[in-house]
Design an enzyme around this catalytic site. Structure first.
Site, PDB file in Angstrom:
ATOM      1  N   ASP A   1       0.849  -1.192   0.000  1.00 20.98           N
ATOM      2  CA  ASP A   1       0.000   0.000   0.000  1.00 20.98           C
ATOM      3  C   ASP A   1       0.885   1.243   0.000  1.00 20.98           C
ATOM      4  O   ASP A   1       1.893   1.310   0.714  1.00 20.98           O
ATOM      5  CB  ASP A   1      -0.915  -0.004   1.231  1.00 20.98           C
ATOM      6  CG  ASP A   1      -2.066   0.976   1.101  1.00 20.98           C
ATOM      7  OD1 ASP A   1      -3.215   0.518   0.990  1.00 20.98           O
ATOM      8  OD2 ASP A   1      -1.805   2.203   1.106  1.00 20.98           O
ATOM      9  N   ILE A   2       0.499   2.242  -0.780  1.00 19.40           N
ATOM     10  CA  ILE A   2       1.302   3.466  -0.904  1.00 19.40           C
ATOM     11  C   ILE A   2       1.261   4.290   0.387  1.00 19.40           C
ATOM     12  O   ILE A   2       2.158   5.118   0.632  1.00 19.40           O
ATOM     13  CB  ILE A   2       0.793   4.291  -2.121  1.00 19.40           C
ATOM     14  CG1 ILE A   2       1.866   5.212  -2.653  1.00 19.40           C
ATOM     15  CG2 ILE A   2      -0.481   5.053  -1.787  1.00 19.40           C
ATOM     16  CD1 ILE A   2       1.539   5.826  -4.001  1.00 19.40           C
TER      17      ILE A   2
ATOM     18  N   ASN B   1     -12.995  -3.105   2.687  1.00 22.31           N
ATOM     19  CA  ASN B   1     -13.937  -1.994   2.811  1.00 22.31           C
ATOM     20  C   ASN B   1     -14.891  -2.065   1.617  1.00 22.31           C
ATOM     21  O   ASN B   1     -14.430  -2.091   0.466  1.00 22.31           O
ATOM     22  CB  ASN B   1     -13.191  -0.654   2.818  1.00 22.31           C
ATOM     23  CG  ASN B   1     -12.276  -0.515   4.020  1.00 22.31           C
ATOM     24  OD1 ASN B   1     -12.612  -0.956   5.122  1.00 22.31           O
ATOM     25  ND2 ASN B   1     -11.106   0.080   3.822  1.00 22.31           N
TER      26      ASN B   1
ATOM     27  N   GLY C   1     -15.531   3.200   3.694  1.00 23.88           N
ATOM     28  CA  GLY C   1     -14.166   3.661   3.495  1.00 23.88           C
ATOM     29  C   GLY C   1     -13.512   3.227   2.211  1.00 23.88           C
ATOM     30  O   GLY C   1     -12.316   3.485   1.999  1.00 23.88           O
ATOM     31  N   GLN C   2     -14.248   2.572   1.318  1.00 23.27           N
ATOM     32  CA  GLN C   2     -13.645   2.152   0.047  1.00 23.27           C
ATOM     33  C   GLN C   2     -13.418   3.365  -0.845  1.00 23.27           C
ATOM     34  O   GLN C   2     -14.330   4.183  -1.023  1.00 23.27           O
ATOM     35  CB  GLN C   2     -14.544   1.134  -0.668  1.00 23.27           C
ATOM     36  CG  GLN C   2     -13.915   0.598  -1.959  1.00 23.27           C
ATOM     37  CD  GLN C   2     -14.774  -0.452  -2.656  1.00 23.27           C
ATOM     38  OE1 GLN C   2     -15.856  -0.803  -2.187  1.00 23.27           O
ATOM     39  NE2 GLN C   2     -14.286  -0.938  -3.778  1.00 23.27           N
TER      40      GLN C   2
ATOM     41  N   HIS D   1     -10.463  -5.308  -3.143  1.00 24.53           N
ATOM     42  CA  HIS D   1      -9.104  -5.544  -2.624  1.00 24.53           C
ATOM     43  C   HIS D   1      -9.168  -5.972  -1.169  1.00 24.53           C
ATOM     44  O   HIS D   1      -9.994  -5.500  -0.393  1.00 24.53           O
ATOM     45  CB  HIS D   1      -8.204  -4.306  -2.771  1.00 24.53           C
ATOM     46  CG  HIS D   1      -8.836  -3.020  -2.349  1.00 24.53           C
ATOM     47  ND1 HIS D   1      -9.788  -2.353  -3.108  1.00 24.53           N
ATOM     48  CD2 HIS D   1      -8.645  -2.248  -1.235  1.00 24.53           C
ATOM     49  CE1 HIS D   1     -10.156  -1.254  -2.487  1.00 24.53           C
ATOM     50  NE2 HIS D   1      -9.486  -1.163  -1.342  1.00 24.53           N
TER      51      HIS D   1
ATOM     52  N   HIS E   1      -7.041  -5.806   2.244  1.00 17.04           N
ATOM     53  CA  HIS E   1      -5.896  -5.219   2.946  1.00 17.04           C
ATOM     54  C   HIS E   1      -5.346  -6.315   3.863  1.00 17.04           C
ATOM     55  O   HIS E   1      -6.097  -6.869   4.687  1.00 17.04           O
ATOM     56  CB  HIS E   1      -6.335  -4.061   3.849  1.00 17.04           C
ATOM     57  CG  HIS E   1      -6.895  -2.867   3.143  1.00 17.04           C
ATOM     58  ND1 HIS E   1      -6.162  -1.711   2.931  1.00 17.04           N
ATOM     59  CD2 HIS E   1      -8.125  -2.630   2.610  1.00 17.04           C
ATOM     60  CE1 HIS E   1      -6.929  -0.815   2.318  1.00 17.04           C
ATOM     61  NE2 HIS E   1      -8.125  -1.354   2.112  1.00 17.04           N
TER      62      HIS E   1
HETATM   63  P1  5GP Z   1      -9.723   1.435   0.330  1.00 16.78           P
HETATM   64  O1  5GP Z   1      -9.790   2.767   1.031  1.00 16.78           O
HETATM   65  O2  5GP Z   1     -10.401   1.518  -1.036  1.00 16.78           O
HETATM   66  O3  5GP Z   1     -10.178   0.270   1.124  1.00 16.78           O
HETATM   67  O4  5GP Z   1      -8.194   1.158   0.069  1.00 16.78           O
HETATM   68  C1  5GP Z   1      -7.494   1.728  -0.984  1.00 16.78           C
HETATM   69  C2  5GP Z   1      -6.031   1.673  -0.622  1.00 16.78           C
HETATM   70  O5  5GP Z   1      -5.285   1.863  -1.793  1.00 16.78           O
HETATM   71  C3  5GP Z   1      -5.598   2.742   0.382  1.00 16.78           C
HETATM   72  O6  5GP Z   1      -5.045   2.109   1.528  1.00 16.78           O
HETATM   73  C4  5GP Z   1      -4.569   3.550  -0.395  1.00 16.78           C
HETATM   74  O7  5GP Z   1      -3.492   3.963   0.407  1.00 16.78           O
HETATM   75  C5  5GP Z   1      -4.137   2.603  -1.486  1.00 16.78           C
HETATM   76  N1  5GP Z   1      -3.710   3.229  -2.723  1.00 16.78           N
HETATM   77  C6  5GP Z   1      -4.380   4.218  -3.388  1.00 16.78           C
HETATM   78  N2  5GP Z   1      -3.718   4.543  -4.512  1.00 16.78           N
HETATM   79  C7  5GP Z   1      -2.621   3.736  -4.556  1.00 16.78           C
HETATM   80  C8  5GP Z   1      -1.559   3.609  -5.496  1.00 16.78           C
HETATM   81  O8  5GP Z   1      -1.481   4.296  -6.522  1.00 16.78           O
HETATM   82  N3  5GP Z   1      -0.601   2.681  -5.225  1.00 16.78           N
HETATM   83  C9  5GP Z   1      -0.663   1.893  -4.094  1.00 16.78           C
HETATM   84  N4  5GP Z   1       0.340   1.014  -3.937  1.00 16.78           N
HETATM   85  N5  5GP Z   1      -1.653   1.995  -3.196  1.00 16.78           N
HETATM   86  C10 5GP Z   1      -2.626   2.901  -3.424  1.00 16.78           C
END
Ligand code: 5GP
Length: 113
Positions: A30-31, A86, A92-93, A99, A101
């Site tokens: 994760d970034i 999420n 929180g998605q 995906h 986590h």
């Molecule tokens: P969500 O909030 O949808 O459950 O999780 C999305 C996740 O993707 C977040 O934890 C966010 O930090 C990660 N993320 C968003 N953009 C990027 C990206 O360009 N590269 C990587 N490696 N992670 C990303």
């Protein structure tokens, strides 16, 4: 929730630290990590949210869990880790591509925020 950045990672159009790849999924760091180990495990198939999973995806979902379990071992967090999905913006998605986590390397609390 419109721009599917994870599809760009699958297609190699933007970089990511990929730690696992197979015919059905990709896993990468994760970034913006929320724990010492924070990996995203995504299917190659575009499924927008957990609520869009269909009966034909049952084996795929099992595979994602199997990969999560193997990566927890490989990354040294098998003593305690969390797998989070999420589903939709209210939970929180932010990226419209299913995906998991995989989080580990610190203590976690319950209930989550
Ligand atoms: P969500 O909030 O949808 O459950 O999780 C999305 C996740 O993707 C977040 O934890 C966010 O930090 C990660 N993320 C968003 N953009 C990027 C990206 O360009 N590269 C990587 N490696 N992670 C990303």
């Amino acid at each position: 929730m419109e721009d599917n950045i994870f599809l760009k990672i699958i297609e190699g159009r933007i970089p990511a630290t990929i730690i696992h790849e197979d015919d059905r999924c990709v896993a990468f760091r994760d970034i913006n990590p929320q724990a010492p180990v924070h990996v995203l495990i995504i299917p190659r198939k575009v499924i927008r949210t957990h609520a869009d999973v269909s009966e034909e995806d049952r084996d795929l979902l099992g595979h994602l869990h199997w990969v999560a379990r193997q990566l927890a071992e490989k990354l040294g967090v098998a003593d305690g880790y969390r797998v989070v999905i999420n589903c939709k913006e209210r939970a929180g998605q932010t990226v419209p591509h299913l995906h998991f986590h995989l989080l580990g390397g610190r203590e976690f609390h319950w209930p989550p925020g």
